[in-house]
Structures are given as structure tokens and as C-alpha cells.
Motif scaffolding. Structure first.
Motif, short mmCIF file in Angstrom:
data_model
loop_
_atom_site.label_atom_id
_atom_site.label_comp_id
_atom_site.label_asym_id
_atom_site.label_seq_id
_atom_site.Cartn_x
_atom_site.Cartn_y
_atom_site.Cartn_z
N ASN A 158 0.84 -1.19 0.00
CA ASN A 158 0.00 0.00 0.00
C ASN A 158 0.88 1.25 0.00
O ASN A 158 1.55 1.55 0.99
CB ASN A 158 -0.92 -0.02 1.23
N ALA A 159 0.91 1.95 -1.12
CA ALA A 159 1.83 3.09 -1.28
C ALA A 159 1.53 4.21 -0.29
O ALA A 159 2.45 4.84 0.25
CB ALA A 159 1.74 3.63 -2.71
N LYS A 160 0.24 4.46 -0.03
CA LYS A 160 -0.11 5.54 0.90
C LYS A 160 0.34 5.21 2.32
O LYS A 160 0.84 6.08 3.04
CB LYS A 160 -1.62 5.78 0.86
N ALA A 161 0.18 3.95 2.73
CA ALA A 161 0.62 3.54 4.07
C ALA A 161 2.15 3.64 4.18
O ALA A 161 2.68 4.09 5.20
CB ALA A 161 0.16 2.12 4.36
N LEU A 162 2.86 3.22 3.14
CA LEU A 162 4.32 3.30 3.14
C LEU A 162 4.77 4.76 3.19
O LEU A 162 5.72 5.11 3.92
CB LEU A 162 4.88 2.62 1.89
N PHE A 163 4.10 5.61 2.42
CA PHE A 163 4.48 7.02 2.38
C PHE A 163 4.28 7.68 3.75
O PHE A 163 5.18 8.37 4.26
CB PHE A 163 3.65 7.76 1.33
N ARG A 164 3.12 7.45 4.37
CA ARG A 164 2.83 8.11 5.64
C ARG A 164 3.69 7.54 6.77
O ARG A 164 4.11 8.28 7.66
CB ARG A 164 1.34 8.01 5.96
N ARG A 165 3.96 6.25 6.73
CA ARG A 165 4.85 5.69 7.73
C ARG A 165 6.27 6.25 7.55
O ARG A 165 6.96 6.59 8.52
CB ARG A 165 4.87 4.17 7.67
N ASP A 181 10.96 2.98 3.30
CA ASP A 181 9.51 3.08 3.03
C ASP A 181 9.24 3.90 1.78
O ASP A 181 8.41 3.53 0.94
CB ASP A 181 8.80 3.71 4.23
N PHE A 182 9.94 5.04 1.63
CA PHE A 182 9.71 5.91 0.47
C PHE A 182 10.10 5.21 -0.84
O PHE A 182 9.39 5.33 -1.85
CB PHE A 182 10.50 7.21 0.61
N LYS A 184 10.13 2.00 -1.45
CA LYS A 184 9.14 0.97 -1.74
C LYS A 184 7.84 1.60 -2.23
O LYS A 184 7.19 1.09 -3.15
CB LYS A 184 8.88 0.12 -0.50
N ALA A 185 7.46 2.73 -1.64
CA ALA A 185 6.26 3.43 -2.09
C ALA A 185 6.41 3.92 -3.52
O ALA A 185 5.48 3.83 -4.33
CB ALA A 185 5.97 4.61 -1.15
N ARG A 186 7.61 4.43 -3.85
CA ARG A 186 7.85 4.93 -5.22
C ARG A 186 7.77 3.81 -6.25
O ARG A 186 7.34 4.02 -7.39
CB ARG A 186 9.21 5.61 -5.30
N LYS A 187 8.15 2.60 -5.83
CA LYS A 187 8.06 1.46 -6.74
C LYS A 187 6.62 1.20 -7.16
O LYS A 187 6.34 0.81 -8.30
CB LYS A 187 8.63 0.22 -6.05
N HIS A 188 5.67 1.47 -6.24
CA HIS A 188 4.26 1.20 -6.53
C HIS A 188 3.52 2.46 -6.98
O HIS A 188 2.39 2.36 -7.47
CB HIS A 188 3.57 0.61 -5.30
N ALA A 189 4.15 3.62 -6.81
CA ALA A 189 3.54 4.88 -7.28
C ALA A 189 4.65 5.76 -7.84
O ALA A 189 5.00 6.78 -7.26
CB ALA A 189 2.81 5.57 -6.14
N PRO A 190 5.24 5.37 -8.99
CA PRO A 190 6.44 6.05 -9.51
C PRO A 190 6.22 7.52 -9.89
O PRO A 190 7.18 8.27 -9.96
CB PRO A 190 6.82 5.21 -10.73
N GLU A 191 4.98 7.92 -10.14
CA GLU A 191 4.73 9.29 -10.58
C GLU A 191 4.30 10.20 -9.44
O GLU A 191 3.94 11.37 -9.68
CB GLU A 191 3.66 9.28 -11.68
N GLU A 198 9.96 13.95 -0.76
CA GLU A 198 10.43 13.46 0.53
C GLU A 198 11.80 12.80 0.42
O GLU A 198 12.66 12.96 1.30
CB GLU A 198 9.42 12.49 1.14
N LEU A 199 12.03 12.07 -0.66
CA LEU A 199 13.34 11.45 -0.88
C LEU A 199 14.41 12.52 -1.07
O LEU A 199 15.53 12.40 -0.57
CB LEU A 199 13.30 10.51 -2.08
#
Length: 265
Positions: A158-165, A181-182, A184-191, A198-199
Motif C-alpha cells: 500500500n503506497a499511501k501507508a508506506l508514504f505516511r509511515r 519506506d519511500f 518501496k512506495a515509489r516502486k508502486h507509485a512512480p509518478e 520526501e526522498l
């Protein structure tokens, strides 16, 4: 649960309590062999937080609702929470999200399969994520991490959960875990531009820390001090003066000798 009902009925909204329910008012002589699994004649200790009082808005008690009705009631609570969140009423919004999650408790989710479980998670997970967003704004980052982790236990990508965590971890200075976390989130939401930002902030933070550490180490271990010339001691000076006097005397004798020779010539 008669004992639990008696205990909760004496509580106030927002109160937390530890309730000790005797077996007579719990699961009785028979106990429970389904969910939850409780042995016969077992006392039960509940850790309870009373979020608030849910007036019978839905027209019937929660235990009498069908699965669709409970999911629908939870969804309405979630929408109320979203409206409060937009108005920056964070504490009130969290109460609505908590009450929505209460409709979808573990005992209820345990009984769901297939489309009903998917329907319930489609309401429950956003409530946890919205709770995390409120907690981040309130700078309660540890609690925000816990809410995101609940979602990731069901949906690890879940990209949103990874981003907020990741955001909560970054605020706590846990930069390595936040970057993980960021990424892994980018892998599922690259755009997603927020993830990229944040990165970049983490990279800038790391560079600033490195520069500061470099200056500190430079101050501690700076260039080795140059050896200072040692002052000449007294004997050395006297010897130097004697040499100069000897050279002057030799020069004087040589001049006298030359003068006497010219006279003789």
C-alpha cells in the motif's frame, strides 16, 4: 457480554479503564471455543477505551446488523471524519474514524470472506490511513506509524501507508527506515511527486549532516601543528660569538701583515 456492558456503562467518553469480569458475567461455565477462544469458568480482563457514545443512528444495535449494514455504518462514520478533517478538526475526525473501525473489529473481520472482506477493508484501511494523517499533523508520530503498520499487515504494498509511515519515521529521525519506506512506495507509485520530494529532502538532510560532521572532525583532528624552531641555548650563542671574534682577529692580523710588508717593500 453482560460484565463488559456493566463496566462500560459507568465510563465517560474518552476514558480508559481496565475491567476485570468474573466468569459468571463473562462466558460462563461453558466458555467459548470459537472466536475468541475462552476456557470454561475463565475470568476476563479487558483494556477498554470508550471513544464516545454512538446514538442509535442506524436504527438498530450493532450486533443485530448484517455485514452490509455494519460496513455501510462504518463508511458513513468515515465520511463524517473526512469532513471534519477538511475543517482541521483533527481530534473530532479521529473519533469518527475510531468509531468506524469499531464497526469493523477483529471479531467481525474474522468472520468475513471474499467480497465482504474486501468491502470491509475498503472502509477500514482508509480509516487507519486517515488516522495516521491526523496523528502526523498532531506530531504523534509513533501512533501514526502504528496505524500505517496495521494497513501494511493486510496490504504490504500500500503506497499511501508506506508514504505516511516513512514521513512519520523521518520526523522521528529514523532516516534509513524512512528512505526504505519511500523507495518501496515509489516502486508502486512512480509518478507521485510527494514521494520524490520526501526522498530529496532526506538526501539534503544527509548532505547537511555529512557536512556538519566533516567540519566537526576537521576541528578535532585538523592539520598537524608545525614544529616551532627551538631557541638557541646560551652555549651555542657564546660559541657563535667566539667564531665571529676569531674571524675578526684573523682579518685584522692579515691586514696588519699586508701593511708591514708594503712598508718593507
Amino acid at each position: 457480554m453482560a460484565g463488559l456492558a456493566v463496566g462500560v456503562s459507568s465510563m465517560k467518553a474518552g476514558e480508559r479503564a481496565l475491567l476485570h469480569v468474573g466468569w459468571e458475567l463473562g462466558y460462563g461455565k461453558e466458555g467459548s471455543f470459537s472466536f475468541p477462544n475462552v476456557p470454561p469458568m475463565a475470568d476476563i480482563i479487558y483494556e477498554v477505551e470508550l471513544i464516545g457514545f454512538d446514538e442509535v443512528r442506524e436504527g438498530k444495535a450493532r450486533g443485530d446488523m448484517t455485514a452490509e449494514e455494519r460496513i455501510g455504518a462504518a463508511d458513513r462514520r468515515k465520511m463524517d471524519g473526512n469532513s471534519l478533517f477538511k475543517d482541521e478538526k483533527l481530534e473530532e475526525a479521529m473519533q469518527q474514524y475510531e468509531m468506524a473501525i469499531a464497526y469493523l473489529g477483529d471479531d467481525f473481520m474474522f468472520q468475513l470472506f471474499g467480497k465482504y472482506r474486501d468491502m470491509a477493508l475498503a472502509v477500514k484501511n482508509p480509516c487507519h490511513l486517515n488516522m495516521a494523517a491526523c496523528l502526523i499533523k498532531l506530531k504523534r508520530h509513533e501512533e501514526a506509524i502504528a496505524q500505517c503498520t496495521v494497513v501494511l499487515a493486510e496490504d504490504e504494498n500500500n503506497a499511501k501507508a508506506l508514504f505516511r509511515r516513512g514521513k512519520a519515521r523521518a520526523e522521528l529521525g529514523q532516516t534509513d527506515a524512512a528512505r526504505e519506506d519511500f523507495l518501496k512506495a515509489r516502486k508502486h507509485a512512480p509518478e507521485d511527486k510527494a514521494i520524490t520530494r520526501e526522498l530529496r529532502l532526506l538526501d539534503e538532510h544527509d548532505k547537511a549532516i555529512y557536512k556538519k560532521q566533516k567540519e566537526i572532525y576537521k576541528g578535532i583532528f585538523g592539520p598537524p601543528p608545525q614544529p616551532k624552531p627551538k631557541p638557541a641555548n646560551v652555549l651555542t650563542r657564546m660559541w657563535q660569538w667566539l667564531i665571529l671574534i676569531g674571524q675578526w682577529l684573523l682579518s685584522l692580523i692579515y691586514r696588519l701583515f699586508k701593511r708591514e710588508r708594503r712598508k718593507a717593500d
